[in-house]
Design a protein around this motif. Structure first.
Motif, short mmCIF file in Angstrom:
data_model
loop_
_atom_site.label_atom_id
_atom_site.label_comp_id
_atom_site.label_asym_id
_atom_site.label_seq_id
_atom_site.Cartn_x
_atom_site.Cartn_y
_atom_site.Cartn_z
N ALA A 1 0.84 -1.21 0.00
CA ALA A 1 0.00 0.00 0.00
C ALA A 1 0.87 1.25 0.00
O ALA A 1 0.56 2.25 -0.66
CB ALA A 1 -0.93 -0.02 1.20
N ALA A 2 1.97 1.19 0.74
CA ALA A 2 2.88 2.35 0.78
C ALA A 2 3.54 2.55 -0.58
O ALA A 2 3.64 3.67 -1.09
CB ALA A 2 3.93 2.14 1.86
N ALA A 3 3.98 1.44 -1.18
CA ALA A 3 4.68 1.55 -2.46
C ALA A 3 3.75 2.05 -3.56
O ALA A 3 4.19 2.71 -4.51
CB ALA A 3 5.27 0.20 -2.84
N MET A 4 2.46 1.73 -3.44
CA MET A 4 1.48 2.17 -4.45
C MET A 4 1.50 3.68 -4.63
O MET A 4 1.22 4.19 -5.69
CB MET A 4 0.06 1.80 -4.02
N ARG A 5 1.80 4.38 -3.53
CA ARG A 5 1.72 5.83 -3.61
C ARG A 5 2.82 6.43 -4.46
O ARG A 5 2.72 7.58 -4.86
CB ARG A 5 1.80 6.41 -2.20
N LEU A 6 3.89 5.66 -4.69
CA LEU A 6 4.97 6.22 -5.49
C LEU A 6 4.76 5.77 -6.93
O LEU A 6 5.43 4.88 -7.43
CB LEU A 6 6.32 5.70 -4.97
N GLY A 7 3.81 6.40 -7.58
CA GLY A 7 3.57 6.09 -8.99
C GLY A 7 3.14 4.67 -9.22
O GLY A 7 3.43 4.11 -10.27
N GLY A 8 2.46 4.06 -8.26
CA GLY A 8 1.92 2.73 -8.49
C GLY A 8 2.90 1.60 -8.24
O GLY A 8 2.69 0.48 -8.69
N GLY A 9 3.98 1.88 -7.53
CA GLY A 9 4.87 0.78 -7.21
C GLY A 9 6.02 0.62 -8.19
O GLY A 9 5.97 1.10 -9.31
N PRO A 10 7.07 -0.10 -7.77
CA PRO A 10 8.28 -0.18 -8.60
C PRO A 10 8.16 -1.04 -9.85
O PRO A 10 8.99 -0.93 -10.75
CB PRO A 10 9.33 -0.77 -7.65
N LYS A 11 7.12 -1.87 -9.94
CA LYS A 11 7.04 -2.72 -11.14
C LYS A 11 6.51 -1.89 -12.29
O LYS A 11 5.58 -1.08 -12.12
CB LYS A 11 6.10 -3.88 -10.85
N GLU A 12 7.08 -2.11 -13.46
CA GLU A 12 6.67 -1.26 -14.58
C GLU A 12 5.24 -1.55 -15.01
O GLU A 12 4.51 -0.65 -15.42
CB GLU A 12 7.64 -1.44 -15.75
N CYS A 13 4.86 -2.83 -14.92
CA CYS A 13 3.48 -3.16 -15.30
C CYS A 13 2.52 -2.49 -14.33
O CYS A 13 2.59 -2.71 -13.12
CB CYS A 13 3.28 -4.68 -15.26
N PRO A 14 1.56 -1.69 -14.85
CA PRO A 14 0.66 -0.98 -13.93
C PRO A 14 -0.29 -1.89 -13.18
O PRO A 14 -0.87 -1.50 -12.18
CB PRO A 14 -0.10 -0.03 -14.85
N ASN A 15 -0.44 -3.16 -13.65
CA ASN A 15 -1.34 -4.07 -12.94
C ASN A 15 -0.62 -5.26 -12.37
O ASN A 15 -1.21 -6.31 -12.15
CB ASN A 15 -2.42 -4.58 -13.92
N GLY A 16 0.65 -5.10 -12.14
CA GLY A 16 1.43 -6.24 -11.67
C GLY A 16 1.56 -6.29 -10.17
O GLY A 16 1.47 -5.28 -9.48
N CYS A 17 1.82 -7.48 -9.64
CA CYS A 17 1.98 -7.66 -8.20
C CYS A 17 3.24 -6.94 -7.72
O CYS A 17 4.31 -7.15 -8.23
CB CYS A 17 2.09 -9.16 -7.90
N ILE A 18 3.06 -6.08 -6.71
CA ILE A 18 4.20 -5.30 -6.22
C ILE A 18 5.17 -6.18 -5.44
O ILE A 18 6.37 -5.97 -5.43
CB ILE A 18 3.70 -4.14 -5.33
N GLY A 19 4.64 -7.18 -4.77
CA GLY A 19 5.49 -8.17 -4.15
C GLY A 19 6.11 -7.80 -2.81
O GLY A 19 7.13 -8.35 -2.43
N PHE A 20 5.52 -6.89 -2.07
CA PHE A 20 6.07 -6.57 -0.75
C PHE A 20 5.32 -7.26 0.37
O PHE A 20 5.62 -7.05 1.53
CB PHE A 20 6.06 -5.05 -0.52
#
Lengths: 335, 296, 195
Positions: free
Chosen positions: A124-143
């Motif tokens: 949830a925290a990573a989502m706030r930074l442009g949707g997370g570090p994964k380039e795919c906008p709908n991909g699992c962030i994995g944290f």
């Protein structure tokens, strides 16, 4: 004298308070339907919220009130539904056991990251930074926010993507709500196939950031006999009411993104090796060169073993297949 | 007799009410500004604990279930009042120093918890010993924390100067904030000590047939065997990072939370591959599965 | 008018300078136990405020009208705890019947408050300071507001602590206690204010 006063007054105070409480328990009595504690007893008591109510006693109250069906508890399943039905004096319906499935296969090896993330280890925290570090906008962030919240310890992050152990999942749906990308879905427990991708982008774009993401090529829809799998926009999805578990879509998919659960689809080791690029996708400074438009799919050598639907153990089946694969088929070289 | 000695040792070390169970923190934080206050508070609480445990154990068959908490509180408050008056008469400086925290022994979580959990279910002598054990554990913890606070915050111990003249005491330790900080650091140190002790026990297992394992550990044996076989398949891990699950089978006291060990067992393979960044068999197996599953 | 200002200043001092948690250590057990989520922290704070206000009034009355005239003041601990236990039970039943929404919100915390140091501590403190009825109730109420404020602040801090990657021996209670200590340092900044 003091002792006498002490004894008298304290006995007096205690009597008065006792009488007040006794009176209050009569005057302030709240009539509770006896069915509610009975149903609460029968429910699993996990207070997981899978029924949509705040805990098992709240669910019991809702059932008695009529706001919930006797089949409300997904965790208790048919057995509990039958017991509740007999308490309520009605017919029980039928309950489908569900399980959670993460619709993403983007591991650290096959999905690109757009930046290096340093911050709270939370999706949830990573989502706030442009949707997370994964380039795919709908991909699992994995944290692993889902991992923290799972009451059954069924979901774990493995190599950057969350994976559910089906046999431990009780279908409570907590992970579904916790995922900020909304890519965990509840599917029927017995469902053997799922599309392991949620990317809504068109195929050419998807290929730039993920080696296995669904490109919306629609080869699966052409081959499906029952029309269970459809492509909306650029992502395939399966209607489990229609799926006949034939596995044809699994064979046809060029990206190998449709996953067959019961003992996974067998592919030769060499095909898996060739499918990987030489350099790991995230270290390449430029965009990854897309492979050819329609790579020839590898022919699947053996049909999957049919196993009991109740006892699949994913690690075991993976190991069994790795041993049994026969090098029969021809594999096309990637240009 | 041996059983009682073990019980006392458990309460001071393994099941210390303050440092392990985190009960009774109000008096811990408030009265540990000096060691003499801590000893006074600890002994007062111990006295109340023993007396109330004995009394509640005597009355356990006569108190109806519905009003048991209220009656325990009344019994405890009776003894606290007695102790308070005794202190006021015979130990007036201590009474003035401790102030309002003496009557607050009534609502000390430790006393009520022991009454509820132990005294109401056991005969008189074991309850008394339990009261003594928990009280001593509480006192020991108080003395430990008070020592840290007094030495660092005032340079004295029991009023005697123990630090060199050049040492300037850090006043923060005497202030309320220092109480929180000291308790936090001391309990972190205790945790670390327990981890090291567990790792030591892990590396030096006792010879067979020595200890009588409590029942809970026996039922874990299949799970423990599974953990050990996985552990053996890997390269030896560093001692300081021994995960709790691996040390579970070798801990012999009843401090092992059985639910933790048993529920941790199924996730041992993934947990270890996540925690230990050494390339091991299980990690390879896991990544192989994942690629199989996702590359399909 | 002067009395009003006096009461207000006394209330302010109970909230900030003599904060129940960070200065006097009353109510630590629920503070550390219940503060992990802001919603439960708010519920606990409300319940404590409710009980402390009512019990300040009740205990003051019992002390000055029953215990003092008969020189039984040495039994105040027993008397107060009896009153508090009965009062909590009564409040629970009353809320369940007449304000079920509040009962749902405060729910399980009410019985826990009986053994809360804060309630008994506040009652004893009022007697020790010799306040009259209005002062007792006002100061009790303010002290409870201070408790609520502290527990809410701490719930926010703990929500962030969840993601902290602390060394293994610090995880859990030690880290929570150290954070509380740091907030206590901040609150001790108020101690220079004289009311």
């Amino acid at each position: 004298m003091t002792i006498l006063y002490a004894i008298l007054w304290f006995a007096g105070i205690a009597l008065v308070l006792g009488a007040m409480l006794a009176l209050a328990s009569i005057v302030f009595e709240v009539k509770v339907d006896p069915k509610i504690p009975e149903i609460t007893e029968v429910l699993p008591g996990a207070n997981c919220g899978g029924c949509g109510f705040a805990g098992c006693s709240a669910c019991a109250e809702a059932i008695v009130r009529g706001d919930a069906k006797v089949t409300a508890c997904p965790v208790g399943g048919q057995a509990v539904a039958d017991q509740i039905a007999s308490i309520m004096g009605v017919e029980a319906g039928s309950v489908t056991r569900m399980r959670a499935q993460v619709m993403c296969s983007g591991t650290r090896d096959n999905a690109r990251q757009k930046y290096i993330y340093e911050g709270p280890h939370d999706c949830a925290a990573a989502m706030r930074l442009g949707g997370g570090p994964k380039e795919c906008p709908n991909g699992c962030i994995g944290f692993g926010t889902c991992e923290l919240l799972c009451p059954q310890d069924a979901i774990h992050v493995e190599n950057g993507v969350a994976v559910v152990r089906a046999e431990k999942c009780i279908g409570c749906g907590i992970c579904v709500e916790s995922c900020p990308k909304h890519i965990i879905k509840l599917i029927p427990f017995d469902a053997p196939v799922h599309v392991g991708c949620s990317s809504l982008d068109k195929g050419a774009l998807t290929r730039t950031y993920c080696e296995v993401g669904c490109i919306g090529c629609k080869m699966c829809t052409k081959v499906c006999e029952s029309g269970a799998i459809t492509v909306n926009g650029a992502i395939a999805s399966i209607d489990y009411e229609k799926c006949t578990h034939c596995g044809k879509c699994v064979e046809k998919c060029p990206r190998k993104i449709i996953v067959f659960e019961e003992g996974k689809a067998k592919i030769e080791e060499s095909v898996i090796e060739e499918a990987k690029v030489e350099e790991p996708i995230n270290e390449a400074p430029d965009a990854v060169t897309p492979t050819s438009e329609e790579p020839t799919p590898a022919v699947i050598t053996e049909k999957v073993k049919t196993e009991e639907p109740d006892t699949p153990t994913a690690p075991d089946s993976a190991e069994n297949q790795a041993e049994e694969t026969t090098p029969d088929s021809q594999t096309a070289e990637n240009p | 007799m041996n059983k009682y000695v073990k019980q006392i040792k458990d309460s001071i070390v393994d099941q210390n009410p303050v440092l392990v169970q985190f009960l009774g923190m109000c008096p811990t934080l408030a009265t540990t500004t000096s060691v003499s206050n801590a000893i006074g508070m600890g002994l007062a609480a111990t006295a109340v604990l023993i007396c109330s445990n004995v009394f509640i154990s005597l009355l356990r068959k006569f108190i109806p279930k519905e009003i048991r908490i209220a009656s325990y509180i009344v019994i405890i408050s009776g003894f606290v009042t007695a102790v308070e008056l005794l202190m006021k008469a015979f130990f007036t400086p201590l009474y003035d120093a401790l102030g309002l925290y003496i009557p607050l022994i009534v609502v000390n979580c430790i006393i009520l918890a022991r009454a509820e959990a132990y005294a109401s279910k056991n005969p008189v002598l074991p309850s008394a010993v339990d009261g003594l054990a928990m009280g001593l554990g509480f006192t020991a913890a108080l003395i430990l924390i008070a020592s840290v606070r007094e030495i660092l915050g005032a340079g004295t111990w029991l009023g005697l100067r123990v630090t060199p003249a050049a040492f300037q005491p850090a006043l923060i330790f005497i202030l309320p904030a220092g109480a929180f900080l000291t308790l936090g650091l001391v309990s972190a140190a205790v945790n670390k000590g327990k981890d090291l002790a567990a790792a030591y026990a892990d590396a030096h297992p006792k010879p067979e047939g020595v200890a009588v394992l409590p029942d809970e550990i026996v039922t874990e044996a299949p799970a423990a065997a599974a953990i050990e076989s996985v552990a053996e398949a890997e390269t030896p891990s560093e001692e300081t990072h021994a995960p709790k699950t691996e040390s579970a089978p070798t801990q012999q006291t009843d401090t092992v939370p059985t639910e933790d060990a048993v529920s941790a067992e199924p996730i041992t393979p993934t947990a270890e591959s996540a925690e230990e960044s050494v390339k091991e068999e299980t990690t390879n197996k896991e990544s192989e599965e994942t690629t199989n599953g996702t590359a399909d | 008018m002067e009395q009003l200002i006096d009461i207000l200043l006394l209330m302010l001092s109970s909230v900030l300078v003599q904060n129940f948690i960070f200065a006097k250590f009353y109510g630590i057990c629920p503070f550390l136990g219940v503060s992990d989520k802001p919603a439960t922290a708010a519920g606990m704070g409300m319940a404590v405020t409710f009980v402390i206000t009512l019990s300040s009034a009740a205990t003051w009355a019992v002390y000055y009208y029953i215990l003092e005239p008969f020189r039984l003041t040495f039994l105040k601990t027993i008397a107060f705890i009896l009153i508090i236990a009965a009062l909590v039970q009564l409040i629970e039943m009353f809320l369940k019947k007449f304000v079920p929404s509040l009962y749902q919100a405060l729910g399980i915390y009410l019985p826990l408050i009986t053994t809360n140091c804060a309630v008994l501590g506040s009652a004893l403190l009022n007697i020790q300071n010799g306040y009259n009825f209005v002062y007792s109730v006002a100061v009790g109420f303010a002290a409870a507001i201070g408790f609520t404020m502290a527990i809410l602040i701490f719930a926010g801090v703990r929500a962030r602590l969840q993601f902290a990657q602390a060394p293994k021996s610090f995880q859990g209670m030690p880290l929570v206690l150290i954070s509380a200590g740091l907030i206590a340092i901040a609150f001790s900044g108020f101690s220079g204010i004289n009311f």
